[in-house]
Write a protein that holds these residues in place. Structure first.
Motif, PDB file in Angstrom:
ATOM      1  N   ARG A  71     -13.488  -1.089  -1.744  1.00 58.50           N
ATOM      2  CA  ARG A  71     -14.245  -0.821  -0.502  1.00 58.50           C
ATOM      3  C   ARG A  71     -15.396  -1.799  -0.345  1.00 58.50           C
ATOM      4  O   ARG A  71     -16.546  -1.418  -0.079  1.00 58.50           O
ATOM      5  N   THR A 112      -2.836   5.843  -6.792  1.00 61.25           N
ATOM      6  CA  THR A 112      -4.091   5.370  -7.393  1.00 61.25           C
ATOM      7  C   THR A 112      -5.224   5.472  -6.380  1.00 61.25           C
ATOM      8  O   THR A 112      -6.340   5.903  -6.708  1.00 61.25           O
ATOM      9  N   LYS A 113      -4.937   5.093  -5.130  1.00 59.91           N
ATOM     10  CA  LYS A 113      -5.956   5.191  -4.077  1.00 59.91           C
ATOM     11  C   LYS A 113      -6.390   6.652  -3.896  1.00 59.91           C
ATOM     12  O   LYS A 113      -7.585   6.945  -3.773  1.00 59.91           O
ATOM     13  N   ASP A 165     -10.120   8.062  -4.383  1.00 57.95           N
ATOM     14  CA  ASP A 165     -10.820   8.736  -3.285  1.00 57.95           C
ATOM     15  C   ASP A 165     -11.228  10.158  -3.675  1.00 57.95           C
ATOM     16  O   ASP A 165     -12.224  10.682  -3.182  1.00 57.95           O
ATOM     17  N   ALA A 206      -0.458   3.845  -3.866  1.00 55.11           N
ATOM     18  CA  ALA A 206      -0.956   4.912  -2.986  1.00 55.11           C
ATOM     19  C   ALA A 206      -1.569   6.051  -3.799  1.00 55.11           C
ATOM     20  O   ALA A 206      -2.632   6.581  -3.455  1.00 55.11           O
ATOM     21  N   ILE A 261      -4.850  -4.767  -2.070  1.00 56.71           N
ATOM     22  CA  ILE A 261      -4.966  -3.520  -2.846  1.00 56.71           C
ATOM     23  C   ILE A 261      -6.364  -3.424  -3.473  1.00 56.71           C
ATOM     24  O   ILE A 261      -7.032  -2.377  -3.391  1.00 56.71           O
ATOM     25  N   ARG A 275       0.826  -1.221   0.000  1.00 58.66           N
ATOM     26  CA  ARG A 275       0.000   0.000   0.000  1.00 58.66           C
ATOM     27  C   ARG A 275       0.856   1.265   0.000  1.00 58.66           C
ATOM     28  O   ARG A 275       0.389   2.324  -0.389  1.00 58.66           O
ATOM     29  N   TRP A 299      -9.022  -2.681  -0.943  1.00 62.19           N
ATOM     30  CA  TRP A 299      -8.835  -1.297  -0.488  1.00 62.19           C
ATOM     31  C   TRP A 299      -9.470  -0.332  -1.506  1.00 62.19           C
ATOM     32  O   TRP A 299     -10.153   0.618  -1.138  1.00 62.19           O
ATOM     33  N   TYR A 300      -9.262  -0.613  -2.786  1.00 60.19           N
ATOM     34  CA  TYR A 300      -9.826   0.236  -3.839  1.00 60.19           C
ATOM     35  C   TYR A 300     -11.347   0.046  -3.953  1.00 60.19           C
ATOM     36  O   TYR A 300     -12.087   1.003  -4.135  1.00 60.19           O
TER      37      TYR A 300
END
Ligand SMILES: NC(=O)c1ccc[n+]([C@@H]2O[C@H](COP(=O)([O-])OP(=O)(O)OC[C@H]3O[C@@H](n4cnc5c(N)ncnc54)[C@H](O)[C@@H]3O)[C@@H](O)[C@H]2O)c1
Length: 345
Positions: free
Chosen positions: A197, A142-143, A147, A140, A191, A134, A194-195
């Motif tokens: 959700r 990309t996240k 967001d 990071a 990952i 991450r 995380w993306y």
């Protein structure tokens, strides 16, 4: 940085349990951290522990990790043991009142993961699972773009993470005790989750055992898994660890993300420069290693994050709950491949 009263001098006293290949990375980062002091190491190999203590210490050296956990001058530990050995040591660490940074995967069974999370909740100490990818700038950023709404909604991903044959045959003595979903796919599953959700709803996986089986190592050569998430996102994950040792790098990685209003393509393992001699390539890229003696890159940033969270009394980015939910999906991949049918979660 306002540290909690427990750490009035701003220093976290640190132990590392398991100082093999990746344990040394933890030692390097802890030894270089301005707000941590290496207090002790433990490893079944007394020789390896002594060498690591000399290189990154001085610090106390133990063969029995329970003796390390009994030390009052250790506030937090990294647990960097083979994948299948995390549960007992995590439980013992929480019972001894330590904060824990445990290497990925949290565990190799759902029962083990649940037990670790229960032990952490009973102790009220910090638990972080070290899915350090991450902290790679590509993942990071990309996240951050997701967001910020710049890519629209994520729809599906393709993720590949491979190793050369060196890893299961020469690097790990315990390859037969783990499976690729726990060793490699977990990085990319973390990952994707995380993306997206969201949690896995349905897992369909296949694996095959040919090459490693012929070499007497009882673990599949590759896994391919399709995961449908509860919110409709889809993840395709694949890993093998039988790439030829002559590959330019030990790791081969590709990550593509398709969104309603954007696309991401990451070749995370490719170094961005080359230093070549007639014998080999010397470059390690910018993802890890050191610059002028200081550790840099995602592993260092992940460990720094854990140290800061403990000192500040904050919850880390990757919690025991994350570890448990990810373990459920990974275990479902193994189960689906064994049964030859999809697994609903
Ligand atoms: N986050 C990452 O990018 C990353 C990278 C590599 C490995 N890992 C993880 O780190 C963990 C360790 O992997 P590794 O490659 O360093 O393995 P390794 O085999 O090189 O090291 C494991 C060490 O644990 C020691 N050990 C085993 N049982 C023990 C016990 N009961 N008490 C004390 N010491 C014991 C061994 O002697 C060895 O030195 C694994 O869970 C792996 O998945 C994570």
């Amino acid at each position: 940085m306002a540290v909690t009263k427990a750490y009035a001098d701003g220093m976290l006293r640190y132990g590392v349990i398991g100082v093999g290949t990746h344990g040394e990375s933890h030692l390097q980062c802890v030894a270089a951290a301005a707000n941590a002091r290496l207090a002790a190491v433990a490893d079944l190999s007394a020789e390896r522990a002594a060498v690591m203590s000399e290189k990154y210490g001085p610090c106390q050296v133990f063969v029995d990790y329970r003796e390390l956990l009994a030390q009052d001058d250790v506030d937090a530990v990294s647990i960097v043991l083979p994948d299948h050995l995390h549960r007992q040591v995590c439980e013992d660490a929480f019972a001894a009142g330590k904060h824990v940074l445990v290497e990925k995967p949290l565990a190799t069974t759902v029962a083990d993961a649940e037990a670790i999370v229960a032990a952490q909740r009973a102790a009220g100490k910090t638990l972080m699972v070290n899915w350090s990818n991450r902290w790679m700038h590509s993942f990071a950023q990309t996240k951050a773009a997701l967001d910020a709404g710049e890519l629209g909604n994520p729809l599906y991903c393709y993720a590949r993470l491979n190793n050369t044959l060196f890893v299961p045959t020469k690097m790990l003595a315990w390859a037969a005790n783990t499976r690729l979903p726990f060793w490699l796919i977990c990085h990319r599953y973390d990952i994707a989750r995380w993306y997206f959700r969201s949690e896995a709803k349905r897992v369909n996986a296949v694996c095959r055992s040919v090459k490693l089986k012929s070499m007497g190592i009882d673990t599949p050569d590759f896994y391919q898994a399709t995961v449908e998430f509860a919110n409709g996102c889809v993840g395709n994950f694949e890993s093998c660890w039988i790439m030829p040792e002559s590959m330019p790098a030990l790791v081969d990685s590709k990550f593509e993300l398709v969104c309603s209003d954007g696309y991401v393509n990451i070749d995370a393992a490719l170094p961005d420069f080359v230093i070549a001699t007639h014998a080999k390539q010397l470059n390690r890229g910018t993802l890890q290693g050191d610059v002028m003696g200081e550790p840099v890159g995602f592993v260092n940033q992940a460990i720094k994050h854990f140290i800061n969270c403990v000192l500040l009394g904050q919850e880390p980015l990757i919690t025991g709950h994350d570890g448990l939910m990810i373990t459920r999906a990974l275990a479902a991949m193994v189960e689906s491949a064994e049964k030859g049918e999809p697994v609903n979660l």
